[in-house]
Design an enzyme around this catalytic site. Structure first.
Site, short mmCIF file in Angstrom:
data_model
loop_
_atom_site.label_atom_id
_atom_site.label_comp_id
_atom_site.label_asym_id
_atom_site.label_seq_id
_atom_site.Cartn_x
_atom_site.Cartn_y
_atom_site.Cartn_z
N GLY A 191 0.81 -1.21 0.00
CA GLY A 191 0.00 0.00 0.00
C GLY A 191 0.84 1.26 0.00
N GLY A 192 2.16 1.10 -0.03
CA GLY A 192 3.08 2.23 -0.07
C GLY A 192 3.55 2.53 -1.48
CB CYS B 16 9.53 -9.75 9.07
SG CYS B 16 8.09 -9.50 8.02
CB CYS C 106 7.29 -5.68 10.26
SG CYS C 106 8.10 -6.73 11.47
#
Length: 394
Positions: free
Chosen positions: A13-14, A101, A230
């Protein structure tokens, strides 16, 4: 391309991942966006932007003209990342969950899912590069070909002939925009993961990425970059830890042994910390007005050790030891050459040499003392623009 290669792009979404998807679509790939949901505990919390991020992803996918799929990796995240995060804090260390992650979720669970969707490779908006060193490369370097290194506005730079997984070794490279380089966070990837990864932003500056997004009409072109960990997002960090870690107060003492306060629990502090210690009104032992800094933790005595002054000797070290080693380069480095290392993200490369290297122990000796080397953080080794790998500081 007669048969278009399918690429699954991790979209957050960035602006970065959005432009990565756009450039690959322009280059002629069959692009599918994948939005990963990795955290569920505070889905309606003011600090959690998951819902808005998914809306932004859908809007971007519509402009680019690609499919978008959402997948939930929250269970995998809790098992593989969050549990390790909490155990490290309980042991008095300060972990970097973004490193884990990437290795466990963004380039493992994500890659497995992409494979199930019929894609051989994945792409992300990370600022990093990949280079394949072909088998049989001589000393002259013949056969070294940069792959996935960057996609220009027209898509030039993505060459399918170079990009497939084949013979040879893959190198993780720093990004052209050194201020945004994220190779530090990717150093635990395996050769197989690296071979399957594409980083379309590797040769672009962040200002170029925003310009490309703006000119393409992407609705996220001016969206603020996320700065939170995150899964924690932008929420106050201590407030978040309060939910999961026990409070065991104990004494705060100076390096000279003077008890000057009480801490709320050793897990809530990190080496080099200056704010939030709770002893601001206590006079220091150094020059008048010098601030207090966390310099150590005595787990057996449950004591927090603080020093007065940024450059106190207890905050400066020339030697570190790291374990839980992972070599993204495909093998352990030679102990002879000179290297550079980062002991935290956004730190300038610090010249060093390998003092000792065993199966799961790396000792680095720096030319200059390093400030607040923190157990639990990653020490990442570089040779020029190539990221070799690293380990967890002990």
């Amino acid at each position: 391309m007669s048969t278009r290669e399918k690429i699954i792009v991790g979209m957050s979404g960035g602006v970065d991942s959005s432009v990565a998807a756009l450039l690959l679509k322009r280059a002629g790939y069959d692009v599918v966006g994948l939005f990963m949901k990795n955290w569920e505990d505070d889905d309606d919390d003011a600090y959690c932007s998951t819902r808005q991020d998914l809306i932004d992803c859908a809007a971007v996918a519509d402009v680019i003209g690609i499919e978008l799929e959402a997948v939930n990796f929250a269970a995998e995240y809790k098992e593989r990342v969050f549990s390790a995060f909490l155990s490290e804090y309980q042991a008095g260390r300060t972990p970097n969950p973004d490193v884990l992650c990437n290795a466990e979720i963004k380039f493992r669970a994500f890659l497995d899912h992409a494979t199930a969707l019929g894609a051989g490779r994945i792409a992300t908006g990370h600022y990093a590069g990949v280079r394949r060193v072909d088998a049989g490369v001589g000393e002259s370097g013949a056969g070294v070909r940069r792959v996935n290194a960057g996609v220009g506005e027209s898509g030039a730079g993505v060459r399918p002939v170079d990009a497939g997984v084949g013979a040879g070794r893959f190198e993780l490279l720093k990004a052209a925009d050194r201020s945004k380089d994220q190779s530090y966070f990717l150093h635990r990837l395996s050769q197989a993961q690296l071979a399957s990864a594409m980083f379309p932003l590797a040769l672009l500056q962040k200002t170029e990425v925003r310009r490309i997004a703006r000119e393409a009409g992407l609705p996220v072109h001016a969206k603020k970059d996320s700065t939170g960990i995150c899964f924690i997002g932008e929420r106050p960090f201590r407030e978040f830890l309060n939910r999961y870690l026990p409070h065991t107060p104990g004494p705060i003492r100076s390096a000279e042994g003077r008890v000057i306060g009480e801490h709320v629990g050793l897990a809530f502090y990190t080496l080099g910390q200056r704010k939030g210690i709770g002893i601001g009104g206590v006079k220091g032992g150094g020059s008048e007005g010098e601030a207090w800094y966390v310099a150590g933790k005595d787990m057996e005595k449950n004591e927090l050790v603080v020093v007065s002054g940024h450059d106190h000797p207890l905050l400066l070290k020339r030697v570190l030891r790291a374990a839980d080693l992972s070599w993204v380069s495909g093998g352990a480095p030679d102990a002879a050459p000179a290297y550079a290392a980062k002991t935290r993200y956004r730190q300038a490369d610090a010249p060093c040499r390998i003092g000792r290297l065993e199966d799961d122990l790396l000792e680095l000796v720096f030319e200059q003392p390093q400030w607040a080397i923190t157990p639990g953080q990653s020490a990442v080794l570089y040779q020029g623009e190539v990221c070799l790998g690293g380990g967890v500081i002990q």
